[in-house]
Design a protein around this motif. Structure first.
Motif, PDB file in Angstrom:
ATOM      1  N   SER A 288       0.837  -1.203   0.000  1.00 41.11           N
ATOM      2  CA  SER A 288       0.000   0.000   0.000  1.00 41.11           C
ATOM      3  C   SER A 288       0.869   1.249   0.000  1.00 41.11           C
ATOM      4  O   SER A 288       1.998   1.243   0.473  1.00 41.11           O
TER       5      SER A 288
ATOM      6  N   TRP B  54       0.767   5.511   0.823  1.00 41.10           N
ATOM      7  CA  TRP B  54       0.083   6.530   1.606  1.00 41.10           C
ATOM      8  C   TRP B  54       0.748   7.870   1.333  1.00 41.10           C
ATOM      9  O   TRP B  54       1.975   7.949   1.243  1.00 41.10           O
TER      10      TRP B  54
ATOM     11  N   ASP C   8     -10.519   4.567   8.423  1.00 41.53           N
ATOM     12  CA  ASP C   8     -11.134   5.059   7.193  1.00 41.53           C
ATOM     13  C   ASP C   8     -10.102   5.384   6.107  1.00 41.53           C
ATOM     14  O   ASP C   8     -10.123   6.461   5.517  1.00 41.53           O
ATOM     15  N   ASN C   9      -9.175   4.456   5.880  1.00 46.50           N
ATOM     16  CA  ASN C   9      -8.123   4.596   4.866  1.00 46.50           C
ATOM     17  C   ASN C   9      -7.220   5.801   5.082  1.00 46.50           C
ATOM     18  O   ASN C   9      -6.690   6.379   4.124  1.00 46.50           O
ATOM     19  N   CYS C  10      -7.038   6.185   6.337  1.00 46.35           N
ATOM     20  CA  CYS C  10      -6.103   7.249   6.694  1.00 46.35           C
ATOM     21  C   CYS C  10      -5.247   6.790   7.867  1.00 46.35           C
ATOM     22  O   CYS C  10      -5.694   6.006   8.702  1.00 46.35           O
TER      23      CYS C  10
ATOM     24  N   HIS D 122      -3.112   9.644   3.611  1.00 48.36           N
ATOM     25  CA  HIS D 122      -4.283   9.068   2.960  1.00 48.36           C
ATOM     26  C   HIS D 122      -3.829   7.940   2.035  1.00 48.36           C
ATOM     27  O   HIS D 122      -2.854   8.103   1.299  1.00 48.36           O
ATOM     28  N   ARG D 123      -4.532   6.846   2.066  1.00 51.49           N
ATOM     29  CA  ARG D 123      -4.174   5.699   1.220  1.00 51.49           C
ATOM     30  C   ARG D 123      -4.535   5.999  -0.225  1.00 51.49           C
ATOM     31  O   ARG D 123      -5.630   6.464  -0.518  1.00 51.49           O
TER      32      ARG D 123
END
Length: 129
Positions: free
Chosen positions: A25, A27, A96-98, A126-127
């Motif tokens: 991933s 970020w 929440d993807n952060c 943030h992703r």
């Protein structure tokens, strides 16, 4: 005391997510329209943390448990320190993807100490994938 309560609340409110979901991933934290810090997490629990302002990449290992991501990075970039190697521990709450910063510490004589005057708390990642 507030920090302990905050960490407990973060653990309780953690979104269930397996560590393998973090592998591969990327970020980002946008500092300006032309400058972004990035964190790349790899499948072998290694990561790279790029600082746009310093134009430098630190590497290290990460762990994930109960919604908390911990990065331990090795920094040997500073020539003015006569080749001294420093280690940092960056702790984030995943929600929440952060990645929301909780704390940043430096290893001093084998003990983790909070960083003085850190701007770390303002760095929300943030992703992007």
């Amino acid at each position: 005391m507030r920090t302990i309560i905050y960490i407990i609340l973060c653990a309780i409110m953690a979104v269930p997510l397996k560590a393998t979901n973090l592998a591969k991933s990327k970020w980002i934290c946008e500092l300006s329209s032309s400058c972004c810090d990035t964190i790349n997490l790899y499948s072998d629990n290694q990561f790279e943390d790029y600082s746009c302002e310093l134009n430098y990449t630190c590497k290290g290992h990460y762990s994930f448990k109960n919604g908390i991501v911990i990065l331990i990075e090795k920094d040997d970039s500073h020539d003015e320190d006569n080749g001294k190697v420093s280690f940092y521990r960056l702790t984030f709450k995943l929600y929440d993807n952060c990645l929301y910063p909780i704390s940043d510490e430096v290893l001093v004589n084998g003990i983790w100490k909070k960083m003085p005057k850190s701007l770390f708390k303002k760095r929300v990642f943030h992703r992007v994938n």
